[in-house]
Scaffold this active site. Structure first.
Site, PDB file in Angstrom:
ATOM      1  N   ASP A 117       0.813  -1.223   0.000  1.00 53.36           N
ATOM      2  CA  ASP A 117       0.000   0.000   0.000  1.00 53.36           C
ATOM      3  C   ASP A 117       0.850   1.278   0.000  1.00 53.36           C
ATOM      4  O   ASP A 117       0.512   2.246  -0.687  1.00 53.36           O
ATOM      5  CB  ASP A 117      -1.006   0.000   1.161  1.00 53.36           C
ATOM      6  N   ASP A 141       1.631  -9.252   4.441  1.00 55.69           N
ATOM      7  CA  ASP A 141       0.445  -8.926   5.252  1.00 55.69           C
ATOM      8  C   ASP A 141      -0.863  -9.235   4.524  1.00 55.69           C
ATOM      9  O   ASP A 141      -1.909  -9.346   5.156  1.00 55.69           O
ATOM     10  CB  ASP A 141       0.447  -7.431   5.617  1.00 55.69           C
ATOM     11  N   ARG A 185       0.721  -6.084  10.535  1.00 56.38           N
ATOM     12  CA  ARG A 185       0.254  -4.713  10.808  1.00 56.38           C
ATOM     13  C   ARG A 185      -1.210  -4.713  11.261  1.00 56.38           C
ATOM     14  O   ARG A 185      -1.563  -5.413  12.184  1.00 56.38           O
ATOM     15  CB  ARG A 185       0.444  -3.818   9.574  1.00 56.38           C
ATOM     16  N   ARG A 289       9.560 -12.617   6.688  1.00 54.98           N
ATOM     17  CA  ARG A 289       9.756 -11.954   5.392  1.00 54.98           C
ATOM     18  C   ARG A 289      10.880 -12.599   4.585  1.00 54.98           C
ATOM     19  O   ARG A 289      11.134 -12.187   3.441  1.00 54.98           O
ATOM     20  CB  ARG A 289      10.075 -10.472   5.605  1.00 54.98           C
TER      21      ARG A 289
HETATM   22  O1  F6P Z   1       4.451  -4.744   5.919  1.00 58.32           O
HETATM   23  C1  F6P Z   1       5.348  -5.775   6.144  1.00 58.32           C
HETATM   24  C2  F6P Z   1       5.853  -5.758   7.565  1.00 58.32           C
HETATM   25  O2  F6P Z   1       6.713  -6.866   7.751  1.00 58.32           O
HETATM   26  C3  F6P Z   1       4.755  -5.744   8.623  1.00 58.32           C
HETATM   27  O3  F6P Z   1       4.152  -6.996   8.819  1.00 58.32           O
HETATM   28  C4  F6P Z   1       5.527  -5.225   9.817  1.00 58.32           C
HETATM   29  O4  F6P Z   1       4.666  -4.576  10.722  1.00 58.32           O
HETATM   30  C5  F6P Z   1       6.464  -4.222   9.187  1.00 58.32           C
HETATM   31  O5  F6P Z   1       6.602  -4.585   7.821  1.00 58.32           O
HETATM   32  C6  F6P Z   1       7.835  -4.171   9.827  1.00 58.32           C
HETATM   33  O6  F6P Z   1       8.576  -3.145   9.250  1.00 58.32           O
HETATM   34  P1  F6P Z   1      10.141  -2.968   9.419  1.00 58.32           P
HETATM   35  O7  F6P Z   1      10.819  -3.883   8.434  1.00 58.32           O
HETATM   36  O8  F6P Z   1      10.376  -1.524   9.113  1.00 58.32           O
HETATM   37  O9  F6P Z   1      10.483  -3.348  10.821  1.00 58.32           O
END
Ligand code: F6P
Length: 364
Positions: A117, A141, A185, A289
């Site tokens: 998004d 997500d 999220r 991830r």
């Molecule tokens: O949007 C993907 C995501 O992994 C979310 O699930 C999580 O809240 C966020 O990104 C974490 O972000 P960062 O990599 O900045 O810690």
């Protein structure tokens, strides 16, 4: 080829498995059609900082199964709202003019933006400046509007389910309540799907505010019925009835600065206090991830990439590839900007979980 000679590709936002599969599925057909393909490094940051390079066939070969992104990514750089560190603080600028200048200098006729998004909102802002974009929906997500599925989600669900399965055995041995906090999220897709896949006893998602007393009672009931352990899958965005989120920290230079976290620890402490049961909490974190995409995500990402290039061939710009009821189509990028897709309360997976006795942390 609708006047297109040179295309750019960028991967924006948090990375996820399958990004390279999309890059390959866009770049190879484009190169085969005689187009020049440029890679933009680190999402919009590469457009801002002029880090744009030609890609060769060998750059995009052998990457289908590789996690992450060969181009790099960044979830902090929205050109319309870009933070610069000045005199000890972050100052926001609209750097879209600079981005348009760089795009023109490289002669990029269209840019394939692979992201969630935030990336699509950034694309919508650039479309306003006359840049031609084609979007491909990514995110673990699964919260992007207008598409029932984003690539990366299936791999994350697989990773999270595997972790929950592993916790199951140790929880059973030690007769504990084990609480695992998952990403996602403000949407519960990742927690719901992996919780159901691994038979979690309690699933807590942002869409259904939980009552800590109902959670504790479910653990006690299981205990008194001979099940001396409980597995709780909780989404990082889960809330109690007052709606307040558990915030881990703030990333000041991010267009979406809140990083969620802390709900699993809260639940562990409270359940121990209310029920006197032995509890442990854990945060699965960024492992969700990482890694190689599942075969399903490889196929989905490849099909998305193919359709994105088909849109380009047809001269259909500023659209996002989507999948609904197993069919791929497209919607205007602008229609998904600044929105998220949460789990509907009457979703069949919620009903299925309830039917087998899963608690969603509320008194029924
Ligand atoms: O949007 C993907 C995501 O992994 C979310 O699930 C999580 O809240 C966020 O990104 C974490 O972000 P960062 O990599 O900045 O810690």
């Amino acid at each position: 080829m609708s006047g297109v000679k040179r295309v750019g590709i960028l991967t924006g936002g948090g990375d996820c498995p399958g990004l390279n599969a999309v890059i390959r599925a866009v770049a190879k057909p484009a190169m085969n059609a005689g187009l020049e393909v440029y890679g933009i490094e680190d999402g919009y940051l590469g457009l801002i900082e002029d880090r744009i390079r030609p890609l060769s066939y060998s750059d995009v070969s052998g990457i289908l199964t590789v996690g992450g992104t060969i181009l790099g990514s960044c979830n902090k750089a929205n050109p319309a709202d870009f933070s610069v560190w000045e005199d000890g603080k972050w100052v926001k600028y609209d750097v879209r003019d600079k981005v348009v200048e760089n795009i023109d200098r490289y002669g990029l006729d269209v840019i394939f933006v692979i992201g969630g998004d935030g990336t699509m909102s950034g694309a919508a802002d650039l479309i306003d400046r006359g840049v031609r974009m084609i979007g491909v929906p990514k995110t673990i997500d699964n919260d992007l509007c207008s598409t029932e599925i984003t690539f990366g989600h299936n791999t994350a669900v697989t990773t999270a389910s595997d972790a929950l399965d592993k916790v199951h055995t140790t929880a059973s041995s030690h007769h504990r309540v084990m609480i695992m906090e998952l990403m996602g999220r403000y949407a519960g897709w990742l927690t719901l799907n992996s919780g159901v896949a691994s038979g979690a006893d309690v699933i807590l998602i942002p869409e259904i505010p939980f009552d800590i007393n109902a959670v504790a009672e479910h653990c006690i009931t299981r205990s008194t019925h001979g099940k001396r352990f409980t597995i709780i899958a909780v989404g990082e965005g889960a809330t109690q009835a007052d709606g307040q989120k558990f915030i881990d920290h703030i990333v000041e230079n991010s267009p979406d600065p809140v990083r969620l976290g802390g709900v699993a620890k809260y639940i562990a402490d409270k359940v121990e206090e209310i029920a006197g049961l032995d509890t442990r909490s854990m945060v699965l974190g960024h492992v969700q991830r990482g890694g190689s995409p599942t075969p399903r995500d490889r196929i989905l990402a490849s099909c998305f990439g193919y359709h994105a290039f088909e849109l380009c061939k047809a001269g259909r710009f500023n659209e996002l590839v989507v999948m609904n009821r197993n069919e791929i189509s497209s919607v205007p990028i602008k229609s998904v900007a600044n929105k998220i897709r949460t789990v509907p309360l009457d979703h069949p997976i919620i009903q299925t979980a309830k039917a087998v006795g899963t608690s969603f942390g509320v008194f029924e």
